[in-house]
Design an enzyme around this catalytic site. Structure first.
Site, PDB file in Angstrom:
ATOM      1  N   SER A 259      22.926 -48.601  69.512  1.00 56.68           N
ATOM      2  CA  SER A 259      22.490 -49.868  68.925  1.00 56.68           C
ATOM      3  C   SER A 259      22.185 -49.678  67.441  1.00 56.68           C
ATOM      4  CB  SER A 259      21.225 -50.334  69.658  1.00 56.68           C
ATOM      5  OG  SER A 259      20.536 -51.300  68.908  1.00 56.68           O
TER       6      SER A 259
ATOM      7  N   TYR B 235      12.441 -48.659  72.844  1.00 54.68           N
ATOM      8  CA  TYR B 235      13.842 -48.897  73.239  1.00 54.68           C
ATOM      9  C   TYR B 235      14.777 -48.258  72.209  1.00 54.68           C
ATOM     10  CZ  TYR B 235      18.304 -51.141  72.801  1.00 54.68           C
ATOM     11  OH  TYR B 235      19.647 -51.348  72.612  1.00 54.68           O
TER      12      TYR B 235
ATOM     13  N   LYS C  89      17.518 -44.811  72.192  1.00 53.93           N
ATOM     14  CA  LYS C  89      18.910 -44.759  71.714  1.00 53.93           C
ATOM     15  C   LYS C  89      19.083 -43.612  70.721  1.00 53.93           C
ATOM     16  CE  LYS C  89      20.606 -48.182  74.049  1.00 53.93           C
ATOM     17  NZ  LYS C  89      21.545 -47.920  75.174  1.00 53.93           N
TER      18      LYS C  89
HETATM   19  C1  WQD Z   1      17.659 -62.494  66.187  1.00 53.26           C
HETATM   20  C2  WQD Z   1      16.918 -63.289  65.131  1.00 53.26           C
HETATM   21  C3  WQD Z   1      14.559 -63.447  65.436  1.00 53.26           C
HETATM   22  C4  WQD Z   1      14.484 -65.994  68.965  1.00 53.26           C
HETATM   23  C5  WQD Z   1      17.501 -57.542  69.484  1.00 53.26           C
HETATM   24  C6  WQD Z   1      17.187 -56.105  69.707  1.00 53.26           C
HETATM   25  C7  WQD Z   1      18.428 -55.289  69.510  1.00 53.26           C
HETATM   26  C8  WQD Z   1      19.511 -55.835  70.393  1.00 53.26           C
HETATM   27  C9  WQD Z   1      19.767 -57.304  70.139  1.00 53.26           C
HETATM   28  C10 WQD Z   1      19.605 -54.522  72.377  1.00 53.26           C
HETATM   29  C11 WQD Z   1      15.605 -62.632  64.731  1.00 53.26           C
HETATM   30  C12 WQD Z   1      15.217 -64.818  65.502  1.00 53.26           C
HETATM   31  C13 WQD Z   1      14.943 -65.211  67.907  1.00 53.26           C
HETATM   32  C14 WQD Z   1      13.810 -67.213  68.690  1.00 53.26           C
HETATM   33  C15 WQD Z   1      14.082 -66.824  66.353  1.00 53.26           C
HETATM   34  N1  WQD Z   1      19.160 -55.626  71.740  1.00 53.26           N
HETATM   35  N2  WQD Z   1      14.738 -65.625  66.628  1.00 53.26           N
HETATM   36  N3  WQD Z   1      13.640 -67.584  67.400  1.00 53.26           N
HETATM   37  O1  WQD Z   1      15.889 -58.955  67.328  1.00 53.26           O
HETATM   38  O2  WQD Z   1      18.078 -58.923  66.000  1.00 53.26           O
HETATM   39  O3  WQD Z   1      17.919 -57.703  68.157  1.00 53.26           O
HETATM   40  O4  WQD Z   1      18.523 -57.981  70.330  1.00 53.26           O
HETATM   41  O5  WQD Z   1      20.392 -53.708  71.984  1.00 53.26           O
HETATM   42  O6  WQD Z   1      18.112 -53.973  69.851  1.00 53.26           O
HETATM   43  O7  WQD Z   1      16.259 -55.713  68.731  1.00 53.26           O
HETATM   44  O8  WQD Z   1      17.969 -60.182  68.153  1.00 53.26           O
HETATM   45  O9  WQD Z   1      18.325 -62.377  69.158  1.00 53.26           O
HETATM   46  O10 WQD Z   1      16.045 -61.255  69.427  1.00 53.26           O
HETATM   47  O11 WQD Z   1      16.714 -62.185  67.223  1.00 53.26           O
HETATM   48  O12 WQD Z   1      13.873 -67.179  65.175  1.00 53.26           O
HETATM   49  O13 WQD Z   1      13.368 -67.973  69.614  1.00 53.26           O
HETATM   50  O14 WQD Z   1      16.589 -64.566  65.686  1.00 53.26           O
HETATM   51  O15 WQD Z   1      13.342 -63.527  64.693  1.00 53.26           O
HETATM   52  O16 WQD Z   1      15.437 -62.785  63.336  1.00 53.26           O
HETATM   53  P1  WQD Z   1      17.377 -58.954  67.306  1.00 53.26           P
HETATM   54  P2  WQD Z   1      17.240 -61.534  68.574  1.00 53.26           P
END
Ligand code: WQD
Length: 340
Positions: A123, A148, A152
């Site tokens: 990741s 997590y 990795k």
């Molecule tokens: C993306 C953006 C949130 C929800 C995570 C893990 C990563 C991978 C993918 C496993 C961020 C914003 C989100 C909401 C929002 N997982 N957001 N309102 O955090 O980049 O990555 O998932 O491999 O390891 O860290 O993805 O989709 O959670 O968030 O504003 O209700 O959307 O703040 O900026 P992220 P995400």
């Protein structure tokens, strides 16, 4: 062998492996975070019945039995792992034990059964908070922001260290950015828990009325529109990269025993831009409020995947509109199935 084959990226990868016409697949998935129903969706899409062994990979004896029953396994794509950022902070030991214990058994199986091609699902979170973007494979691993991501980082090191005493082993480490969307048929996709954490499943719950609104976690970041930027890419593009990665290893095209590839689109897209793309697809405004920042979020990260483009002959086929359109089609498919 695909471990975690009933999962989101695992099942989409099985679809691409089968449809390439070059691979016969077995899945190993204990379904603690997935459902066997996914293999029926894979069958409906591909016409092929892919067997899933409902086995906990941490149970070495049971896991090794799968290899005894399938003696001609050439390669392993190892997806099976827990991957919820928040949960990993609350329950680090569960993450270290499961993610690293499973990987240790996968590595031991490679030795024991002479499997020479291993692909490891890593990741972009191994980079931590990166200042100079885009991220290349040469960007050093940063401070993991959660257990997590730490599993990795350790997993990658375990694989690298296993190469030294085992000259016949070859491994590719694939670092994903943000996989989103669903199969273009709309008949397979992410089965997020009732309270998903990731952006696109939450957008789709709002779009379909399952939840009245959502929060944008901060628009006061130092980015073009103040919201966080991520490198979103279609899950089927990620899946396709795994087929090309297995081809690369089985054709012995790798230069070193262990190589790393970033899998990103190279485009950074902001939360607000994702919302706008979703509204265009679903055809109506989405209800959201701007809230405070979410702990652990970094302002921006996106990748440079030129190594994968050049060496794996892999390019993203789908754009952000396709990602949202497929996610929306899947959301409506689930509603029609009533299985949400
Ligand atoms: C993306 C953006 C949130 C929800 C995570 C893990 C990563 C991978 C993918 C496993 C961020 C914003 C989100 C909401 C929002 N997982 N957001 N309102 O955090 O980049 O990555 O998932 O491999 O390891 O860290 O993805 O989709 O959670 O968030 O504003 O209700 O959307 O703040 O900026 P992220 P995400």
């Amino acid at each position: 062998m695909v471990t975690g084959g009933c999962g989101y990226i695992g099942s989409h990868t099985i679809i691409e492996l089968v449809q390439s016409g070059r691979y016969e697949v077995v899945s190993v998935d204990n379904n603690v975070r997935s459902t066997p129903e996914t293999m029926r969706r894979v069958e409906r899409i591909t016409g092929v019945k892919v067997p899933n062994y409902k086995v906990d990979i941490c149970d070495k004896a049971a896991f090794f039995k799968v290899f005894e029953e399938n003696p001609d396994i050439q390669g392993i794509i190892h997806f099976a792992a827990y991957k919820a950022v928040g949960e990993s902070v609350e329950q680090p030991l569960m993450y270290y034990r499961n993610n690293l214990g499973a990987l240790a058994n996968v590595l031991e199986a490679c030795l024991h059964f002479g499997i020479q091609a291993l692909i490891f699902s890593s990741s972009c979170s191994v980079y931590g908070d990166v200042k100079n973007l885009p991220v290349s494979e040469k960007t050093p691993m940063g401070q993991a922001f959660c257990p997590y991501a730490h599993t990795k980082q350790i997993g990658e090191e375990m694989i690298r260290n296993m190469m030294v005493p085992n000259p016949s082993m070859n491994a590719l480490i694939l670092r994903y950015f943000n996989p989103v969307g669903a199969h273009i048929s709309g008949m397979n996709g992410e089965l997020s828990p009732d309270k998903p954490n990731n952006l696109v499943p939450i957008i789709m719950r709002v779009a379909s009325g399952k939840q009245p609104s959502m929060q944008v976690f901060g628009t006061d970041y130092d980015t073009r529109d103040g919201s966080c930027i991520r490198d979103y890419l279609h899950v089927s593009d990620i899946a396709d990269a795994h087929v090309k990665a297995m081809d690369y290893l089985l054709e012995h095209r790798n230069q070193e025993q262990c190589e790393v590839f970033n899998l990103g689109s190279g485009n950074g897209i902001s939360v607000m831009e994702m919302l706008a793309a979703a509204e265009e697809v679903v055809g109506h405004k989405l209800n959201y409020t701007v809230g405070g920042r979410r702990a652990g979020d970094i302002p921006a990260i996106y990748g440079d995947s030129s190594r994968a483009n050049t060496l794996l002959h892999w390019n993203c086929r789908y754009n952000v509109h396709d990602m949202m359109e497929s996610a929306w089609k899947w959301e409506q498919y689930l509603d029609s199935e009533g299985s949400h």
